[in-house]
Design a protein around this motif. Structure first.
Motif, PDB file in Angstrom:
ATOM      1  N   PHE A 103      40.944  41.852 -28.178  1.00  0.00           N
ATOM      2  CA  PHE A 103      41.774  41.407 -29.297  1.00  0.00           C
ATOM      3  C   PHE A 103      41.156  40.184 -29.969  1.00  0.00           C
ATOM      4  O   PHE A 103      41.177  40.071 -31.191  1.00  0.00           O
ATOM      5  CB  PHE A 103      43.193  41.071 -28.844  1.00  0.00           C
ATOM      6  N   CYS A 104      40.617  39.261 -29.181  1.00  0.00           N
ATOM      7  CA  CYS A 104      39.979  38.066 -29.760  1.00  0.00           C
ATOM      8  C   CYS A 104      38.783  38.461 -30.620  1.00  0.00           C
ATOM      9  O   CYS A 104      38.612  37.943 -31.721  1.00  0.00           O
ATOM     10  CB  CYS A 104      39.547  37.107 -28.653  1.00  0.00           C
ATOM     11  N   GLN A 105      37.973  39.380 -30.119  1.00  0.00           N
ATOM     12  CA  GLN A 105      36.817  39.847 -30.887  1.00  0.00           C
ATOM     13  C   GLN A 105      37.249  40.578 -32.151  1.00  0.00           C
ATOM     14  O   GLN A 105      36.683  40.374 -33.227  1.00  0.00           O
ATOM     15  CB  GLN A 105      35.945  40.775 -30.042  1.00  0.00           C
ATOM     16  N   ARG A 111      39.030  38.356 -39.392  1.00  0.00           N
ATOM     17  CA  ARG A 111      39.002  37.095 -40.145  1.00  0.00           C
ATOM     18  C   ARG A 111      37.721  36.998 -40.970  1.00  0.00           C
ATOM     19  O   ARG A 111      37.752  36.699 -42.160  1.00  0.00           O
ATOM     20  CB  ARG A 111      39.128  35.920 -39.175  1.00  0.00           C
ATOM     21  N   LYS A 112      36.583  37.307 -40.335  1.00  0.00           N
ATOM     22  CA  LYS A 112      35.289  37.231 -41.023  1.00  0.00           C
ATOM     23  C   LYS A 112      35.239  38.186 -42.208  1.00  0.00           C
ATOM     24  O   LYS A 112      34.867  37.798 -43.316  1.00  0.00           O
ATOM     25  CB  LYS A 112      34.176  37.557 -40.034  1.00  0.00           C
ATOM     26  N   ASN A 118      37.588  38.535 -49.672  1.00  0.00           N
ATOM     27  CA  ASN A 118      38.224  37.591 -50.605  1.00  0.00           C
ATOM     28  C   ASN A 118      37.203  36.850 -51.453  1.00  0.00           C
ATOM     29  O   ASN A 118      37.453  36.556 -52.623  1.00  0.00           O
ATOM     30  CB  ASN A 118      39.114  36.610 -49.854  1.00  0.00           C
ATOM     31  N   ASN A 119      36.042  36.555 -50.878  1.00  0.00           N
ATOM     32  CA  ASN A 119      35.000  35.860 -51.637  1.00  0.00           C
ATOM     33  C   ASN A 119      34.360  36.757 -52.677  1.00  0.00           C
ATOM     34  O   ASN A 119      33.849  36.269 -53.683  1.00  0.00           O
ATOM     35  CB  ASN A 119      33.940  35.304 -50.682  1.00  0.00           C
TER      36      ASN A 119
END
Length: 121
Positions: A103-105, A111-112, A118-119
């Motif tokens: 889950f952390c990965q 997020r990345k 978005n960028n």
């Protein structure tokens, strides 16, 4: 109940899905709410009302259904205490605890890639 045809597309697809390890794992945590419920329970035992507060937009029925499915898949342990009123707590099983690093990965990947998207916009 009617039996499925041995050579139907549905039967072939079902066999592929159950034989594929990745699909098997994804089906255990798939759905709109399962993965976030598992993530919340990663930190501690929680009562139903605490989970409901964490997810104000989920209906009580849907939360109940998701918890039951997770319990049936042996990812969540439900403990009922003999008290008045009865107290029920949910916690991750050892099998589910193995998901936490994944889950952390997955969260870091999300997020990345969300920031990259978005960028570009």
């Amino acid at each position: 109940m009617t039996a499925r045809k041995e050579n139907s597309t549905y039967t072939f697809n079902e066999k592929f899905i159950t034989d594929c390890d990745l699909t098997y794992a994804a089906n255990k945590i798939g759905g709109r709410w399962k993965i976030v419920i598992l993530d919340k329970l990663g930190n501690r035992k929680m009562r139903f009302s605490e989970l409901k507060k964490e997810f104000p937009y989920i209906s009580e029925r849907m939360l109940t259904l998701q918890l039951r499915a997770l319990e049936q898949d042996e990812l969540v342990k439900r403990t009922v205490y003999a008290e008045v009123p009865p107290r029920v707590e949910y916690e991750l099983t050892p099998i589910a605890l193995e998901f936490l690093p994944i889950f952390c990965q997955l969260s870091a990947w999300g997020r990345k890639n969300k920031m990259l998207k978005n960028n570009r916009s």
